[in-house]
Write an enzyme that holds these catalytic residues in place. Structure first.
Site, PDB file in Angstrom:
ATOM      1  N   ASP A  33       7.028  16.464  11.779  1.00 34.08           N
ATOM      2  CA  ASP A  33       6.933  16.599  10.323  1.00 34.08           C
ATOM      3  C   ASP A  33       7.343  15.284   9.679  1.00 34.08           C
ATOM      4  O   ASP A  33       7.260  14.248  10.321  1.00 34.08           O
ATOM      5  CB  ASP A  33       7.770  17.794   9.888  1.00 34.08           C
ATOM      6  CG  ASP A  33       7.272  18.434   8.619  1.00 34.08           C
ATOM      7  OD1 ASP A  33       6.364  17.876   7.993  1.00 34.08           O
ATOM      8  OD2 ASP A  33       7.793  19.488   8.241  1.00 34.08           O
ATOM      9  N   HIS A  34       7.765  15.343   8.464  1.00 25.85           N
ATOM     10  CA  HIS A  34       8.083  14.117   7.707  1.00 25.85           C
ATOM     11  C   HIS A  34       8.772  13.063   8.553  1.00 25.85           C
ATOM     12  O   HIS A  34       9.635  13.363   9.357  1.00 25.85           O
ATOM     13  CB  HIS A  34       9.039  14.441   6.558  1.00 25.85           C
ATOM     14  CG  HIS A  34       8.525  15.495   5.657  1.00 25.85           C
ATOM     15  ND1 HIS A  34       9.288  16.071   4.691  1.00 25.85           N
ATOM     16  CD2 HIS A  34       7.312  16.089   5.571  1.00 25.85           C
ATOM     17  CE1 HIS A  34       8.582  16.969   4.037  1.00 25.85           C
ATOM     18  NE2 HIS A  34       7.377  17.006   4.565  1.00 25.85           N
ATOM     19  N   TYR A  74       5.047  10.689   4.930  1.00 25.85           N
ATOM     20  CA  TYR A  74       3.847  10.760   5.780  1.00 25.85           C
ATOM     21  C   TYR A  74       3.327   9.397   6.223  1.00 25.85           C
ATOM     22  O   TYR A  74       2.126   9.163   6.283  1.00 25.85           O
ATOM     23  CB  TYR A  74       2.758  11.590   5.083  1.00 25.85           C
ATOM     24  CG  TYR A  74       3.088  13.059   5.175  1.00 25.85           C
ATOM     25  CD1 TYR A  74       2.810  13.771   6.347  1.00 25.85           C
ATOM     26  CD2 TYR A  74       3.738  13.728   4.153  1.00 25.85           C
ATOM     27  CE1 TYR A  74       3.159  15.102   6.468  1.00 25.85           C
ATOM     28  CE2 TYR A  74       4.090  15.062   4.264  1.00 25.85           C
ATOM     29  CZ  TYR A  74       3.794  15.738   5.432  1.00 25.85           C
ATOM     30  OH  TYR A  74       4.137  17.056   5.561  1.00 25.85           O
ATOM     31  N   CYS A 124       8.794  25.931  10.061  1.00 22.86           N
ATOM     32  CA  CYS A 124       9.134  24.553   9.704  1.00 22.86           C
ATOM     33  C   CYS A 124      10.647  24.395   9.826  1.00 22.86           C
ATOM     34  O   CYS A 124      11.406  24.935   9.009  1.00 22.86           O
ATOM     35  CB  CYS A 124       8.653  24.271   8.282  1.00 22.86           C
ATOM     36  SG  CYS A 124       9.074  22.601   7.751  1.00 22.86           S
ATOM     37  N   HIS A 149       3.802  29.034   5.521  1.00 19.69           N
ATOM     38  CA  HIS A 149       4.830  27.982   5.571  1.00 19.69           C
ATOM     39  C   HIS A 149       6.022  28.453   4.750  1.00 19.69           C
ATOM     40  O   HIS A 149       5.845  28.955   3.635  1.00 19.69           O
ATOM     41  CB  HIS A 149       4.251  26.694   4.990  1.00 19.69           C
ATOM     42  CG  HIS A 149       5.125  25.496   5.156  1.00 19.69           C
ATOM     43  ND1 HIS A 149       6.260  25.286   4.408  1.00 19.69           N
ATOM     44  CD2 HIS A 149       5.037  24.439   6.000  1.00 19.69           C
ATOM     45  CE1 HIS A 149       6.827  24.137   4.785  1.00 19.69           C
ATOM     46  NE2 HIS A 149       6.107  23.602   5.751  1.00 19.69           N
TER      47      HIS A 149
END
Ligand code: DNO
Length: 354
Positions: A308-309, A322, A236, A198
């Site tokens: 993602d977030h 999350y 990401c 990551h």
């Protein structure tokens, strides 16, 4: 491509029962959270996690993360033992049928923000990063704690660790990463587990600590450190995309055959080293998520994707970044784009499978 969703285990207010109701999500990304960093993950614990997920009709698709012990990053202390443990964990994960593991090589702190619940104009709350604020933060006073951070340090332990890093340059970190890869990727190849590093979030040094997985040149350097399909990336978009020089569409196209796991989210750059997290849609942030997903589609990407977030919306409370709702919207949006590209008959490259 499989659409997946991060689940923080039984303590996560976003339960598997909720996740299974998100259209198009079939895979779970998770980890074992109660084993100290560096120790071996026992096979029975992994099998138990898998069983609980499968009982809900989902599959355990990706492990995020098997954390890397600081001795490995500093090249110090017990690193050989921790690397051997890491390899043993990979063997156990492979025995349980896992084929993709995400990890990072960020010294001490994982993803970092200055505020966890900044109110956006539409009343939602988002994670933001303001350079000035982070520069004034003292990691020793513990005025901020993020879900990705290892909370097990004592104040003295943290102080000693930060001091040790004063003597570690970026080049040292590269060497320590190579030492780790030389041992771990060999095992990953044997047991056929794709390792997916990551990037650093944000992709610049914080608190005086070195960070190296930050831009195109460094991603290329990383991939060459151990040139194997098993030595790959978690790309990401939000982590790398906060640097205006990082062109995520180009990264997807350039590294497609080494990307095993895609984290997709949008961010809005609000200044130099300043950004806000936004809804996934392209028109809400600085990244063209439509073009990013198109690049994955056209390059024949066949790995795992997760939204993602997300922001906190509709009054939801919970783990910053999350929650359920905004991430679910993200998953549905990405799946919608994917279906659109397929229905429009866009061409796809034939990806070499490993
Ligand atoms: C943040 C996550 C990271 C990620 C680790 C991977 O939201 O993407 O915490 O899980 O950096 O090791």
């Amino acid at each position: 491509m499989e659409m997946t969703f991060l689940w923080y285990g039984e303590s996560d207010p976003v339960t598997l029962d909720k996740i299974r109701q998100i259209p198009g999500v079939t895979g779970i990304v998770s980890a074992i959270y109660d084993i100290p960093v560096g120790e071996v993950w026992p096979l029975d614990k992994i099998l138990d996690l898998k069983k609980r997920i499968e009982a809900k009709g989902l599959s355990l698709s990706v492990i995020e993360s098997v954390p890397v012990h600081e001795d490995i990053k500093t090249g110090d202390g017990d690193r050989d033992r921790y690397i051997e443990n890491y390899c043993e964990t990979l063997r156990n994960l492979a025995k349980a049928g896992i084929d993709c593991v995400c990890y990072n090589f960020m010294p001490v702190f994982d993803w970092t923000r200055s505020e966890l619940a900044h109110e956006l104009p539409d009343g939602s709350n988002a994670l933001i990063y303001i350079d000035e604020t982070v520069k004034n933060m003292n990691p020793l006073t513990g005025d901020l704690s993020l879900p990705g951070w290892d909370a097990s340090y004592t104040k003295a332990g943290m102080k000693a660790l930060l001091e040790k890093y004063q003597t570690i340059s970026e080049e040292d970190l590269w060497n320590n990463l190579k030492y780790f890869l030389d041992r771990v990727i060999k095992v990953a190849e044997e047991v056929q587990v794709k390792m997916a590093i990551h990037p650093d979030d944000p992709p610049w040094g914080i608190f005086g600590l070195p960070r190296i997985i930050t831009n195109k040149q460094n991603l290329e350097r990383f991939l060459k450190l151990y040139d194997s399909p098993y030595n790959g990336l978690t790309l990401c978009s939000g982590s790398l995309g906060v640097s205006p020089d990082n062109d995520i569409v180009d990264f997807v196209k350039s590294f497609a055959d080494r990307i095993h796991f895609a984290h997709i989210r949008n961010i809005k750059i609000t200044g130099d080293h300043c950004f806000e997290e936004t809804a996934h849609r392209s028109d809400y942030g600085s990244l063209d998520v439509g073009e990013i997903v198109k690049a994955y589609y056209q390059s024949g990407f066949d790995g795992y994707i997760r939204p993602d977030h997300g922001r906190m919306i509709w009054g939801e409370t919970g783990r910053p970044g999350y929650g359920l709702y905004d991430r679910a919207l993200g998953a549905v949006y990405i799946n919608g784009l994917w279906e659109g590209f397929a229905k429009a008959g866009l061409s796809r490259k034939d990806m070499k499978k490993i």
